[in-house]
Design a protein around this motif. Structure first.
Motif, PDB file in Angstrom:
ATOM      1  N   ARG A  38      51.675  -7.657  84.414  1.00  0.00           N
ATOM      2  CA  ARG A  38      50.533  -7.718  85.340  1.00  0.00           C
ATOM      3  C   ARG A  38      50.223  -6.334  85.904  1.00  0.00           C
ATOM      4  N   GLU A  39      51.256  -5.574  86.268  1.00  0.00           N
ATOM      5  CA  GLU A  39      51.043  -4.215  86.772  1.00  0.00           C
ATOM      6  C   GLU A  39      50.384  -3.341  85.701  1.00  0.00           C
ATOM      7  N   GLN A  40      50.848  -3.475  84.465  1.00  0.00           N
ATOM      8  CA  GLN A  40      50.249  -2.711  83.369  1.00  0.00           C
ATOM      9  C   GLN A  40      48.771  -3.061  83.217  1.00  0.00           C
ATOM     10  N   THR A  41      48.472  -4.346  83.246  1.00  0.00           N
ATOM     11  CA  THR A  41      47.088  -4.804  83.080  1.00  0.00           C
ATOM     12  C   THR A  41      46.193  -4.251  84.181  1.00  0.00           C
ATOM     13  N   VAL A  42      46.662  -4.321  85.430  1.00  0.00           N
ATOM     14  CA  VAL A  42      45.858  -3.828  86.550  1.00  0.00           C
ATOM     15  C   VAL A  42      45.566  -2.337  86.383  1.00  0.00           C
ATOM     16  N   LEU A  43      46.568  -1.540  86.036  1.00  0.00           N
ATOM     17  CA  LEU A  43      46.338  -0.096  85.879  1.00  0.00           C
ATOM     18  C   LEU A  43      45.438   0.203  84.675  1.00  0.00           C
ATOM     19  N   GLU A  44      45.627  -0.534  83.581  1.00  0.00           N
ATOM     20  CA  GLU A  44      44.781  -0.315  82.401  1.00  0.00           C
ATOM     21  C   GLU A  44      43.315  -0.575  82.723  1.00  0.00           C
ATOM     22  N   LEU A  45      43.051  -1.635  83.480  1.00  0.00           N
ATOM     23  CA  LEU A  45      41.673  -1.966  83.833  1.00  0.00           C
ATOM     24  C   LEU A  45      41.130  -1.049  84.931  1.00  0.00           C
ATOM     25  N   ARG A  46      41.955  -0.719  85.892  1.00  0.00           N
ATOM     26  CA  ARG A  46      41.520   0.092  87.037  1.00  0.00           C
ATOM     27  C   ARG A  46      41.141   1.500  86.609  1.00  0.00           C
ATOM     28  N   TYR A  47      41.912   2.066  85.681  1.00  0.00           N
ATOM     29  CA  TYR A  47      41.713   3.465  85.298  1.00  0.00           C
ATOM     30  C   TYR A  47      41.135   3.624  83.890  1.00  0.00           C
ATOM     31  N   GLY A  48      40.753   2.517  83.264  1.00  0.00           N
ATOM     32  CA  GLY A  48      40.113   2.595  81.958  1.00  0.00           C
ATOM     33  C   GLY A  48      41.004   3.146  80.868  1.00  0.00           C
ATOM     34  N   LEU A  49      42.273   2.771  80.897  1.00  0.00           N
ATOM     35  CA  LEU A  49      43.210   3.278  79.901  1.00  0.00           C
ATOM     36  C   LEU A  49      43.034   2.553  78.573  1.00  0.00           C
ATOM     37  N   TRP A  50      43.242   3.288  77.480  1.00  0.00           N
ATOM     38  CA  TRP A  50      43.275   2.740  76.125  1.00  0.00           C
ATOM     39  C   TRP A  50      42.031   1.927  75.783  1.00  0.00           C
ATOM     40  N   GLY A  51      40.883   2.507  76.069  1.00  0.00           N
ATOM     41  CA  GLY A  51      39.634   1.905  75.642  1.00  0.00           C
ATOM     42  C   GLY A  51      39.061   0.856  76.576  1.00  0.00           C
ATOM     43  N   ASN A  52      39.756   0.540  77.657  1.00  0.00           N
ATOM     44  CA  ASN A  52      39.214  -0.404  78.635  1.00  0.00           C
ATOM     45  C   ASN A  52      38.149   0.277  79.482  1.00  0.00           C
ATOM     46  N   SER A  53      37.228  -0.506  80.009  1.00  0.00           N
ATOM     47  CA  SER A  53      36.257   0.017  80.967  1.00  0.00           C
ATOM     48  C   SER A  53      36.924   0.138  82.325  1.00  0.00           C
ATOM     49  N   VAL A  54      36.507   1.118  83.117  1.00  0.00           N
ATOM     50  CA  VAL A  54      37.004   1.251  84.480  1.00  0.00           C
ATOM     51  C   VAL A  54      36.395   0.127  85.317  1.00  0.00           C
ATOM     52  N   LEU A  55      37.236  -0.641  85.980  1.00  0.00           N
ATOM     53  CA  LEU A  55      36.768  -1.752  86.804  1.00  0.00           C
ATOM     54  C   LEU A  55      37.160  -1.539  88.257  1.00  0.00           C
ATOM     55  N   THR A  56      36.391  -2.128  89.154  1.00  0.00           N
ATOM     56  CA  THR A  56      36.751  -2.108  90.573  1.00  0.00           C
ATOM     57  C   THR A  56      37.869  -3.123  90.811  1.00  0.00           C
ATOM     58  N   GLN A  57      38.514  -2.993  91.963  1.00  0.00           N
ATOM     59  CA  GLN A  57      39.546  -3.974  92.321  1.00  0.00           C
ATOM     60  C   GLN A  57      38.947  -5.374  92.369  1.00  0.00           C
ATOM     61  N   ARG A  58      37.731  -5.486  92.866  1.00  0.00           N
ATOM     62  CA  ARG A  58      37.071  -6.788  92.946  1.00  0.00           C
ATOM     63  C   ARG A  58      36.846  -7.390  91.555  1.00  0.00           C
ATOM     64  N   GLU A  59      36.423  -6.556  90.593  1.00  0.00           N
ATOM     65  CA  GLU A  59      36.207  -7.030  89.227  1.00  0.00           C
ATOM     66  C   GLU A  59      37.522  -7.474  88.570  1.00  0.00           C
ATOM     67  N   ILE A  60      38.570  -6.701  88.821  1.00  0.00           N
ATOM     68  CA  ILE A  60      39.885  -7.063  88.282  1.00  0.00           C
ATOM     69  C   ILE A  60      40.360  -8.380  88.902  1.00  0.00           C
ATOM     70  N   ALA A  61      40.179  -8.517  90.196  1.00  0.00           N
ATOM     71  CA  ALA A  61      40.582  -9.746  90.888  1.00  0.00           C
ATOM     72  C   ALA A  61      39.881 -10.950  90.291  1.00  0.00           C
ATOM     73  N   SER A  62      38.605 -10.821  90.039  1.00  0.00           N
ATOM     74  CA  SER A  62      37.833 -11.909  89.452  1.00  0.00           C
ATOM     75  C   SER A  62      38.342 -12.244  88.055  1.00  0.00           C
ATOM     76  N   ARG A  63      38.598 -11.229  87.269  1.00  0.00           N
ATOM     77  CA  ARG A  63      39.057 -11.438  85.892  1.00  0.00           C
ATOM     78  C   ARG A  63      40.442 -12.096  85.858  1.00  0.00           C
ATOM     79  N   LEU A  64      41.341 -11.681  86.775  1.00  0.00           N
ATOM     80  CA  LEU A  64      42.706 -12.206  86.777  1.00  0.00           C
ATOM     81  C   LEU A  64      42.861 -13.429  87.679  1.00  0.00           C
ATOM     82  N   LYS A  65      41.776 -13.802  88.361  1.00  0.00           N
ATOM     83  CA  LYS A  65      41.780 -14.947  89.274  1.00  0.00           C
ATOM     84  C   LYS A  65      42.831 -14.804  90.380  1.00  0.00           C
TER      85      LYS A  65
END
Length: 70
Positions: free
Chosen positions: A15-42
């Motif tokens: 879960r920590e890896q996923t949050v950082l990958e999404l938050r900082y756009g690592l490895w081809g992910n788009s940079v997301l806000t905390q709110r967007e990540i929260a919505s995606r991970l419920k």
């Protein structure tokens, strides 16, 4: 980088890896806000913030430890 990916895999939960990958756009992910990540991970935005803070702290400690052994 390979070193970052290896360190994240070794020291962080999935879960920590996923949050950082999404938050900082690592490895081809788009940079997301905390709110967007929260919505995606419920989960709540404040929980995303806590996960992010804890994960970054773990990475800092991991890198500090590696630097001591060089």
């Amino acid at each position: 980088s390979d070193k970052l990916r290896t360190t994240m895999t070794r020291f962080l939960t999935k879960r920590e890896q996923t949050v950082l990958e999404l938050r900082y756009g690592l490895w081809g992910n788009s940079v997301l806000t905390q709110r967007e990540i929260a919505s995606r991970l419920k989960i709540s935005r404040s929980y995303v913030s806590r996960i992010e803070t804890k994960a970054l702290s773990k990475l800092r400690k991991a890198y500090a430890g590696q630097m001591d052994s060089i």
